[in-house]
Design a protein around this motif. Sequence first.
Motif, PDB file in Angstrom:
ATOM      1  N   ARG A 189       0.871  -1.082   0.031  1.00 39.17           N
ATOM      2  CA  ARG A 189       0.082   0.112  -0.039  1.00 39.17           C
ATOM      3  C   ARG A 189       1.015   1.216   0.076  1.00 39.17           C
ATOM      4  NH1 ARG A 189      -3.060  -1.513   4.225  1.00 39.17           N
ATOM      5  NH2 ARG A 189      -4.243  -3.339   3.266  1.00 39.17           N
ATOM      6  N   GLU A 190       2.010   1.221   0.760  1.00 38.78           N
ATOM      7  CA  GLU A 190       2.799   2.471   0.928  1.00 38.78           C
ATOM      8  C   GLU A 190       3.591   2.622  -0.522  1.00 38.78           C
ATOM      9  OE1 GLU A 190       6.535   2.026   3.605  1.00 38.78           O
ATOM     10  OE2 GLU A 190       4.926   1.818   5.019  1.00 38.78           O
ATOM     11  N   ARG A 191       4.016   1.562  -1.311  1.00 41.09           N
ATOM     12  CA  ARG A 191       4.633   1.885  -2.384  1.00 41.09           C
ATOM     13  C   ARG A 191       3.954   1.408  -3.495  1.00 41.09           C
ATOM     14  NH1 ARG A 191       9.928  -0.888  -2.794  1.00 41.09           N
ATOM     15  NH2 ARG A 191       9.961  -2.336  -0.939  1.00 41.09           N
ATOM     16  N   GLY A 192       2.663   0.704  -3.397  1.00 39.46           N
ATOM     17  CA  GLY A 192       1.963   0.587  -4.368  1.00 39.46           C
ATOM     18  C   GLY A 192       2.147  -0.518  -5.486  1.00 39.46           C
ATOM     19  N   LEU A 215       3.272  -5.122 -16.103  1.00 34.18           N
ATOM     20  CA  LEU A 215       3.164  -4.391 -14.863  1.00 34.18           C
ATOM     21  C   LEU A 215       2.168  -4.871 -13.838  1.00 34.18           C
ATOM     22  CD1 LEU A 215       5.213  -2.253 -13.757  1.00 34.18           C
ATOM     23  CD2 LEU A 215       3.660  -0.480 -14.466  1.00 34.18           C
ATOM     24  N   GLN A 216       1.051  -4.844 -14.666  1.00 33.17           N
ATOM     25  CA  GLN A 216      -0.222  -5.452 -13.669  1.00 33.17           C
ATOM     26  C   GLN A 216      -0.193  -6.816 -13.185  1.00 33.17           C
ATOM     27  OE1 GLN A 216      -3.715  -6.241 -15.977  1.00 33.17           O
ATOM     28  NE2 GLN A 216      -4.784  -4.838 -14.917  1.00 33.17           N
ATOM     29  N   MET A 261      -0.046   6.328  -8.874  1.00 34.81           N
ATOM     30  CA  MET A 261      -0.125   6.751 -10.199  1.00 34.81           C
ATOM     31  C   MET A 261       1.520   7.027 -10.427  1.00 34.81           C
ATOM     32  SD  MET A 261      -1.805   9.845 -12.043  1.00 34.81           S
ATOM     33  CE  MET A 261      -0.690  11.034 -11.669  1.00 34.81           C
ATOM     34  N   GLU A 262       2.138   7.724  -9.452  1.00 31.51           N
ATOM     35  CA  GLU A 262       3.592   8.363  -9.853  1.00 31.51           C
ATOM     36  C   GLU A 262       4.494   7.058  -9.615  1.00 31.51           C
ATOM     37  OE1 GLU A 262       4.716  11.372  -6.941  1.00 31.51           O
ATOM     38  OE2 GLU A 262       3.124  12.453  -7.802  1.00 31.51           O
ATOM     39  N   ILE A 263       4.367   6.111  -8.925  1.00 34.18           N
ATOM     40  CA  ILE A 263       4.980   4.989  -9.149  1.00 34.18           C
ATOM     41  C   ILE A 263       4.993   3.979 -10.325  1.00 34.18           C
ATOM     42  CG2 ILE A 263       5.287   2.669  -8.124  1.00 34.18           C
ATOM     43  CD1 ILE A 263       4.919   3.947  -5.456  1.00 34.18           C
ATOM     44  N   VAL A 264       3.723   4.074 -10.957  1.00 32.09           N
ATOM     45  CA  VAL A 264       3.603   3.430 -12.005  1.00 32.09           C
ATOM     46  C   VAL A 264       4.260   4.081 -13.453  1.00 32.09           C
ATOM     47  CG1 VAL A 264       1.627   2.705 -13.642  1.00 32.09           C
ATOM     48  CG2 VAL A 264       1.489   2.013 -11.412  1.00 32.09           C
ATOM     49  N   GLU A 266       6.619   5.933 -12.871  1.00 34.10           N
ATOM     50  CA  GLU A 266       8.144   6.010 -12.760  1.00 34.10           C
ATOM     51  C   GLU A 266       8.592   4.621 -13.557  1.00 34.10           C
ATOM     52  OE1 GLU A 266      10.033   8.092 -10.487  1.00 34.10           O
ATOM     53  OE2 GLU A 266      11.504   7.030 -10.190  1.00 34.10           O
ATOM     54  N   ARG A 267       7.758   3.729 -13.025  1.00 28.31           N
ATOM     55  CA  ARG A 267       8.287   2.149 -13.343  1.00 28.31           C
ATOM     56  C   ARG A 267       8.163   2.090 -15.091  1.00 28.31           C
ATOM     57  NH1 ARG A 267       5.925  -2.922 -10.147  1.00 28.31           N
ATOM     58  NH2 ARG A 267       7.606  -3.831 -11.466  1.00 28.31           N
ATOM     59  N   LEU A 268       7.009   2.703 -15.666  1.00 28.13           N
ATOM     60  CA  LEU A 268       6.944   2.464 -17.012  1.00 28.13           C
ATOM     61  C   LEU A 268       8.038   3.171 -17.740  1.00 28.13           C
ATOM     62  CD1 LEU A 268       2.957   2.865 -17.254  1.00 28.13           C
ATOM     63  CD2 LEU A 268       4.259   0.874 -17.912  1.00 28.13           C
ATOM     64  N   GLU A 269       8.353   4.234 -17.271  1.00 30.36           N
ATOM     65  CA  GLU A 269       9.660   5.072 -17.807  1.00 30.36           C
ATOM     66  C   GLU A 269      10.893   4.231 -17.681  1.00 30.36           C
ATOM     67  OE1 GLU A 269       7.470   9.226 -18.020  1.00 30.36           O
ATOM     68  OE2 GLU A 269       8.964   9.229 -16.189  1.00 30.36           O
ATOM     69  N   ARG A 270      11.102   3.799 -16.457  1.00 30.26           N
ATOM     70  CA  ARG A 270      12.280   3.331 -15.982  1.00 30.26           C
ATOM     71  C   ARG A 270      12.430   1.952 -16.452  1.00 30.26           C
ATOM     72  NH1 ARG A 270      15.445   5.318 -11.049  1.00 30.26           N
ATOM     73  NH2 ARG A 270      14.677   7.341 -10.622  1.00 30.26           N
ATOM     74  N   GLU A 271      11.610   1.093 -16.278  1.00 29.24           N
ATOM     75  CA  GLU A 271      11.585  -0.462 -16.593  1.00 29.24           C
ATOM     76  C   GLU A 271      11.539  -0.775 -17.902  1.00 29.24           C
ATOM     77  OE1 GLU A 271       9.711  -2.836 -13.776  1.00 29.24           O
ATOM     78  OE2 GLU A 271      10.421  -1.353 -12.260  1.00 29.24           O
TER      79      GLU A 271
END
Length: 512
Positions: free
Chosen positions: A50-53, A304-305, A335-338, A340-345
């Motif tokens: 929950r904390e990190r999504g 990612l899902q 939202m920000e984590i997703v 970030e992950r889409l951009e980085r990973e």
Amino acid sequence: VPVSNIRNFSIIAHIDHGKSTLADKLLELTGTVQKREMKQQFLDNMDLERERGITIKLQAARMRYIMNDEPYCLNLIDTPGHVDFSYEVSRSLAACEGALLVVDASQGVEAQTLANVYLALENDLEIIPVLNKIDLPGAEPDRVAQEIEEIIGMDCSNAIRCSAKEGIGITEILDAIVTKIPPPQNTAKSPLRALIFDSYYDPYRGVIVYFRVVDGSIKKGDKICFMASGKEYVADEIGVLSPNQMQVSELYAGEVGYLSASIRSVADARVGDTITHSSKRAECALPGYSQATPMELREALEKLQLNDAALKFEPESSSAMGFGFRCGFLGLLHMEIVQERLEREYNLNLIITAPSVVYHVNLADGETVECSNPSLLPEPGKRRSIEEPYVKIDMLTPKEYIGPIMELGQERRGEFKEMNFITENRASVVYELPLAEMVGDFFDQLKSRSAKVIASEALSAIRKDVLSKCYGGDISRKKKLLKKQAEGKRRMKAIGRVDVPQEAFMAVLKLE
Ligand code: GTP
């Protein structure tokens, strides 16, 4: 334990045939995770999630098992459950010497299972057939055993019958892992070669790499090189998964572990790449590496899902932005984590527009439809009423900010519910307000009305310094350069493709 007492295996199973239940039972029976702890751990992970999504799922687990007074180290390596990831599955299997083939005894062999069995056979794995769910009244272990024999052509006369749910046959499975699966080869003296079978991006520590040491050994502090990407790093931390990360000082051929090395991009340490030492390189990389193919946004979201069940998305097209996806998040942080992950990973460049909410429209004929876009709103004659999602928010604040906070609540169509003093100086202010008023910049507003500004400075806009190469000299030359720059800018506005930065969408929202 000596390398002859290590067993590396994975579980091949069709969805719902009981892979997770069996894995849990193996962890429980070997005392790796206590029954009580298991629930607890799950909950802890949920909090973290929950904390990190993001979902922290089991990727690998090291178990200790004693058979005939001899201690063994069993490494369970998880494989992605989805058929689209045959490359990732093949790399996980390549890190093992054997696999449990779990088949639901009330269902039988499924096509998807077969694909993974073939991958396991290609990797020369020893396969142990396991018939699960024998507790079910509809279970037909004999029929299913014969089916496996016919389809895969392997001897199933000794297939283990088990019930992962009831805990039947689990010891037999552990014994079979020890007796049937061969130990890794002892090549600890060779130059380091470790196979990456999984990785994830940790916002605090960078990429965490899961690997199997195939040859040689790796120590904390070693300077390592990823042979396919050519990138070099220092292994700041190495450890084993038991199943939580536990630091160790060194890992040898045959062992399974993780490392972190402040790796910024998942692309530097991809699944299938070989880790070696910078100073003493292995001659050739481990076989089977395949180049990353460019990802479409849909593929990346789907992927990612798989380890973020809270992420929802559906295709959407807007007249301003063209095609895209409408996504559901737990909140702005998620939202920000997703993003970030889409951009980085996944190496994607994204624009995320302002969040919106879903309204319920009750139609005249009694039906209710969901509406997320004004252009889809049914005509006035056809609709009876519209329902708007509301939230109840409880804001805790020092008493001096009660006024500004209530003002904000009022401005946002909020309905004041109650206020209680928790201590002499702290109050809880409860409002009910439309979700649409909250998803945007509510939180920023809340912070700016109640936070002190510690320091601030106004910065002037930056322009490219075209005069930097022009020391002293004639003023007319400088003017000429500046004029040329101004012309260039004017042209850019006229003919340039307009790139709207991501921030613009959120910034528009924040304008009063
Ligand atoms: P995915 O995580 O979706 O891939 O499924 P899985 O293969 O990991 O299956 P999971 O362990 O989640 O089990 C699927 C369902 O089967 C769950 O409802 C389990 O409770 C049930 N199940 C697992 N093992 C047994 C068993 O031995 N007997 C019975 N009756 N049910 C079982």
